[in-house]
Motif scaffolding. Structure first.
Motif, PDB file in Angstrom:
ATOM      1  N   GLU A  46      40.772  42.496  41.163  1.00 25.90           N
ATOM      2  CA  GLU A  46      39.346  42.842  41.211  1.00 25.90           C
ATOM      3  C   GLU A  46      38.826  42.762  42.639  1.00 25.90           C
ATOM      4  O   GLU A  46      38.053  43.626  43.088  1.00 25.90           O
ATOM      5  CB  GLU A  46      38.536  41.917  40.310  1.00 25.90           C
ATOM      6  N   ALA A  47      39.242  41.734  43.369  1.00 25.78           N
ATOM      7  CA  ALA A  47      38.822  41.592  44.758  1.00 25.78           C
ATOM      8  C   ALA A  47      39.322  42.778  45.585  1.00 25.78           C
ATOM      9  O   ALA A  47      38.571  43.331  46.406  1.00 25.78           O
ATOM     10  CB  ALA A  47      39.367  40.289  45.335  1.00 25.78           C
ATOM     11  N   ARG A  48      40.566  43.160  45.374  1.00 23.30           N
ATOM     12  CA  ARG A  48      41.139  44.291  46.109  1.00 23.30           C
ATOM     13  C   ARG A  48      40.339  45.564  45.840  1.00 23.30           C
ATOM     14  O   ARG A  48      39.999  46.315  46.759  1.00 23.30           O
ATOM     15  CB  ARG A  48      42.593  44.481  45.706  1.00 23.30           C
ATOM     16  N   ARG A  49      40.015  45.806  44.564  1.00 24.77           N
ATOM     17  CA  ARG A  49      39.267  47.004  44.203  1.00 24.77           C
ATOM     18  C   ARG A  49      37.876  47.005  44.826  1.00 24.77           C
ATOM     19  O   ARG A  49      37.431  48.034  45.371  1.00 24.77           O
ATOM     20  CB  ARG A  49      39.165  47.090  42.675  1.00 24.77           C
ATOM     21  N   ARG A  50      37.202  45.869  44.777  1.00 20.63           N
ATOM     22  CA  ARG A  50      35.848  45.800  45.317  1.00 20.63           C
ATOM     23  C   ARG A  50      35.834  45.933  46.838  1.00 20.63           C
ATOM     24  O   ARG A  50      34.941  46.552  47.417  1.00 20.63           O
ATOM     25  CB  ARG A  50      35.202  44.493  44.879  1.00 20.63           C
ATOM     26  N   LEU A  51      36.839  45.374  47.486  1.00 19.33           N
ATOM     27  CA  LEU A  51      36.904  45.474  48.949  1.00 19.33           C
ATOM     28  C   LEU A  51      37.202  46.897  49.402  1.00 19.33           C
ATOM     29  O   LEU A  51      36.713  47.337  50.440  1.00 19.33           O
ATOM     30  CB  LEU A  51      37.959  44.516  49.495  1.00 19.33           C
ATOM     31  N   LEU A  52      37.987  47.616  48.629  1.00 22.24           N
ATOM     32  CA  LEU A  52      38.291  49.010  48.985  1.00 22.24           C
ATOM     33  C   LEU A  52      37.050  49.887  48.923  1.00 22.24           C
ATOM     34  O   LEU A  52      36.973  50.907  49.611  1.00 22.24           O
ATOM     35  CB  LEU A  52      39.382  49.570  48.062  1.00 22.24           C
ATOM     36  N   CYS A  53      36.092  49.512  48.103  1.00 22.88           N
ATOM     37  CA  CYS A  53      34.845  50.290  48.008  1.00 22.88           C
ATOM     38  C   CYS A  53      34.016  50.186  49.288  1.00 22.88           C
ATOM     39  O   CYS A  53      33.193  51.064  49.565  1.00 22.88           O
ATOM     40  CB  CYS A  53      34.016  49.819  46.816  1.00 22.88           C
TER      41      CYS A  53
END
Length: 391
Positions: A46-53
């Motif tokens: 989830e952290a990876r996905r949010r940071l990519l945004c």
């Protein structure tokens, strides 16, 4: 979202995470930090996905967290921002247009022994291109001093490589920079979603001599912030705009030269001062929480904060091992005595000095007319507080 990892997390920081429901990334490092019950933990994916945004404002308490970002988000805007600051040689190249008169050169470790210092424009500083905590930093004025510095680096290389991952300290590359004269300051700041620089705290870094490169004493006060706030904000904005930085915290070290010019020593990415130091000191001094303010994107109202602040000086005292004795050779350190050397010790933090080259940290409050206690600790090699093992 916040990343937490070794080597240290203060109790007040842990409590702040719970009180303000700040999400913490569930990394292996975070699992070993004894976070308090009720801490909001989010999965790594989830952290990876949010940071990519690109809309998150990440913060790390330790540069060990940079390894996770390098592996999970290679080539991302966040990773490139980190590298622009963390790699000191790259930082000098990318900001060269802002400081065209500044000299620097890069060398591989195996090239250092053959360097002729006469090719440099006077006094220089030798340090790892990727570094932390004044490790491997040497001020050099002659060939003899250069040779001694290189010998010291090579002699301590094996031990130093075990302390931090390569993303934090890299011993294969070094940078030589011209020595920057003038008063040194540390500045915590962040860039918001528009890339606007927000100053979160300012500290004056004191030295025992012109050759001192230690981190012993940092002070903040109403006067220090008032005198430098606007100039430092413009300085941080100029560098951030050059590198196109957004949603990003930094710990900046700079010097104000005699002619008033501000010259960067380094910009440290993704954090304020390491080991929960400068942010915690700012909170104690000005009664506002820079971590929460950054998380919520609510920069401090310095006019209001300074109006309510007295003339006392708040200091971070880094009890670095300046005894000349290896940690393994030390029997004990008298923490009670060193804390008692100050009129008002706010907090004492002990560190495993057999593992790290530091005994601990003090947060202190000093009356403006009692700064002699800061001068004394600045020039103290700490042997009077240390008991060496018997041979």
């Amino acid at each position: 979202m916040f990343f937490v990892d070794k080597p240290y997390l203060s109790d007040s920081f842990k409590a702040m995470l719970v009180e303000h429901r700040i999400p913490v990334v569930d990394t292996p490092g975070a699992r070993g930090m004894n976070l308090l019950p009720g801490t909001l933990v989010i999965p790594e994916e989830e952290a990876r996905r949010r940071l990519l945004c690109g809309d998150e404002r990440p913060y790390s308490t330790s540069e060990n967290c940079l390894e996770w970002i390098g592996k999970q988000l290679p080539g991302s805007a966040l990773h490139e921002s980190i590298r622009s600051f963390k790699d000191k040689a790259r930082f000098r190249r990318e900001t060269a247009e802002l400081f065209p008169r500044f000299f620097f050169a890069e060398f591989a470790l195996d090239e250092l022994a053959g360097v002729d210092v006469l090719t440099f424009p006077g006094r220089v500083v030798l340090k790892p291109a990727v570094g932390f905590f004044s490790m491997g930093v040497h001020v050099v004025s002659s060939q003899d001093e250069w040779d001694e510095a290189v010998a010291s680096i090579c002699a301590n290389l094996a031990e130093c490589e075990t302390l931090y991952p390569s993303e934090v300290v890299e011993w294969g590359r070094f940078i030589v920079e011209e020595y920057i004269a003038g008063d040194e300051f540390a500045l915590d700041a962040y860039y918001d979603e528009a890339g606007t620089a927000q100053v979160m705290g300012i500290l004056h870094h004191h030295f025992a001599s012109v050759d001192d490169v230690s981190d012993r004493v940092y002070c903040t006060s109403k006067q220090i912030v008032a005198d430098h706030l606007e100039a430092f904000r413009v300085f941080a904005q100029t560098v951030g705009s050059c590198l196109r930085i957004k949603n990003f915290p930094v710990h900046i070290e700079l010097r104000r030269q005699e002619d008033g010019r501000l010259v960067p020593i380094e910009f440290n990415p993704m954090r304020f001062g390491g080991w929960c130091t400068t942010g915690d000191l700012t909170r104690a001094a000005f009664k506002y929480d820079p971590y929460v303010a950054y998380h919520l994107n609510r920069p401090p109202d310095w006019t209001e904060l300074l109006a309510s602040k007295g003339d006392e000086i708040h200091s971070l005292v880094v009890l670095d091992n300046s005894t000349g004795w290896a940690g393994e050779a030390i029997e004990s350190f008298d923490y009670e005595a060193v804390a008692g050397a100050f009129e008002k010790t706010l907090e004492l933090r002990e560190v495993d000095y057999r593992r790290f080259p530091v005994f601990g940290f003090l947060l202190t409050e000093t009356r403006a007319d009692r700064t002699d206690e800061l001068d004394r600790i600045l020039h103290n090699d700490l042997r009077s507080f240390t008991t060496k093992k018997k041979a």
